[in-house]
Write an enzyme that holds these catalytic residues in place. Sequence first.
Site, short mmCIF file in Angstrom:
data_model
loop_
_atom_site.label_atom_id
_atom_site.label_comp_id
_atom_site.label_asym_id
_atom_site.label_seq_id
_atom_site.Cartn_x
_atom_site.Cartn_y
_atom_site.Cartn_z
CE LYS A 1 12.92 -43.01 53.08
NZ LYS A 1 11.54 -43.39 52.77
CG ASP B 1 12.37 -44.40 49.51
OD1 ASP B 1 11.20 -44.15 49.81
OD2 ASP B 1 13.08 -43.56 48.89
#
Length: 456
Positions: free
Chosen positions: A129, A169
Site C-alpha cells: 500500500k 484508493d
Amino acid sequence: MATTAKTVSEFVDSVKAKNPAQPEFIQAVDEVVESIWPVLEKRPEYRKASIIDRIVEPERVIMFRVPWVDDSGDVHVNRGFRIEMNSAIGPYKGGLRFHPSVNLGILKFLAFEQVVKNSLTTLPMGGGKGGSDFDPKGKSDNEVMKFCQSFMTELFRHIGPNTDVPAGDIGVGGREIGYLFGQYRRIRNEFTGVLTGKGLNWGGSLIRPEATGYGAVYFAAEMLGTRNETLEGKKCLVSGSGNVTQYAAEKLLDLGAMPVTFSDSSGWILDESGIDRDKLAFVMELKNLKRGRIKEYADKFPGAVYTPVDSSLDYNPLWDVKADCAFPSATQNEINAKDAANLIKNGVYVVSEGANMPTVPEGVGIFLDKKILYGPGKAANAGGVATSGLEMSQNSLRLSWTREEVDQRLQGIMKAIHKAAFETAEEFGMPGNYVAGANIAGFIKIADSMLDQGVI
Ligand code: NDP
C-alpha cells in the site's frame, strides 16, 4: 527465534512496543492475530518459523520527499510512501491513497490487511500500500498532475509489473492513475501493466472502476443466500460518495435494493424515497467531474435532507436510520460501538464493508455477538483488487476481456471468497464468523508459502 509470545495480548504488546504511535496498524494486527491464534496452536511449525513475527514486519518501507509547484508558483513538500509488506505469493499489490490523514501507521494497516485480502482472492498477489498526505481537494488538474509526476519520479524505481503494481484508493482515481502512468512510461520508456485502474484505451480493464462496490454487494448477496434471502426490496445505508459508494449503489439498484444515504467528510444526505439511477448519475457527475460536495444533492432533490457533520456528537447519525443493510464505503473507523448498536437497534442485519476496517473492534464485537451477516472489508471489498489482478492478467496476455467476462470472473471470485471464509469459520468452530474465516483462510496460504520459501 520462534514466536515466544504465549498469548495474543503478549504478542500484540510486543508489536505495539516496536511500532509506537501506529494505532490503526496495531488494531489491524490485533484483529488478525486474535483470529489466527488457534491455528498457531494446531500448527507448531508456524511458531517455530516465527511466521507471525515476520508477517507483521514489512519486507520494505519506502518514504520519500515529494516537492511540487502550485499554480501560483509556490513550492510545496509532501511525504510519499510505499509499504511493500509481503510478496510470498506474488508481486506486491495494493492501492495508493492521497489524503491529508495519510501517515506510516495508516498505510501499514492498509498494507497488512491487503496481504490477507489478496491471498483470499485466489489470485497470485502479494500485499502493499502507498500514498501521500497530499490533499487533491481544491487543487487544479494541473496541480494534481504536477504532484503525481513528482510522486512517480521517485516511486518508479521501486515498482514494476513483476515487482509491485499499485492501484487507486481514497483520492486516487482514473485521473491520478493516468498522470502516474504517463510519468512512469516517460521515465522508463516502457509500456507495461505497472499500475491497475488504467484507462480503457491504455491497458485498463472493463469493470475495474465498478469492481469494489459491485463486489461488496455480491458479497452481501452471498451472505443473504445462506439464509435463502436476496437483496430485493432491501433498504440500504451507504456511506461515502466516491468510487466504492457509487458502484455499490449501482449494483444495489441492479439487484432491486434501495440505497437511501450517501456522505462525504462534510456531511450526509438521507433520501427516503431512494437514490435512483438518475440521482446516482447526478452524484457521479458531481463527484467525478465537478468535484463538488454531497450537500448539493439535497439542493437538487428537494425530498432529500442534508445534515452537516457535527463533531460534538459521539455517533454518526447516518447509521441511526431504519434499514436492512449497511455498506460502509468511506474510510476506516467510521462505525464506532454506538453506531454499531444503533444499526442493530434500527433493524440492520447485513453489514458488508466496502471500506477498509470501517468498524472499530468493539463494533465488530457487537455484530458478531448479535450474529448478523457481517462481511469484513478484507473479504467484502476484495473485488477491487481481484479485478486489478484480472487487469494484470489481461496486460500480460495483451488482450482485453469483455465486460461480461470480467464481471463473471468477479462474481466467481466473490463467491469463492465467501465460500472460503464461510467454510473456514465452520471448520474452526465459529460458524457464521466471517472475520475469523477470512483471516484464517487468507493467513494459511501465506504462512505455507513462507514456510516453503525458507527464512527470508
Ligand atoms: P474515494 O476517494 O473515491 O471516496 C472516498 C469517500 O469517502 C469520499 O466521499 C470522501 O469524502 C469520504 N471520506 C474519505 N475520508 C473520509 C474521512 N476521514 N471522513 C469522512 N469521509 C471520508 O475513495 P474510494 O471510494 O476508492 O475508497 C473508499 C474506501 O474503500 C476506503 O476505505 C478504501 O480504502 C476502500 N477501498 C477502495 C478500493 C478501490 O478499489 N477504490 C478497494 C478496496 C477498498 P471527501 O471527498 O469529503 O473526502
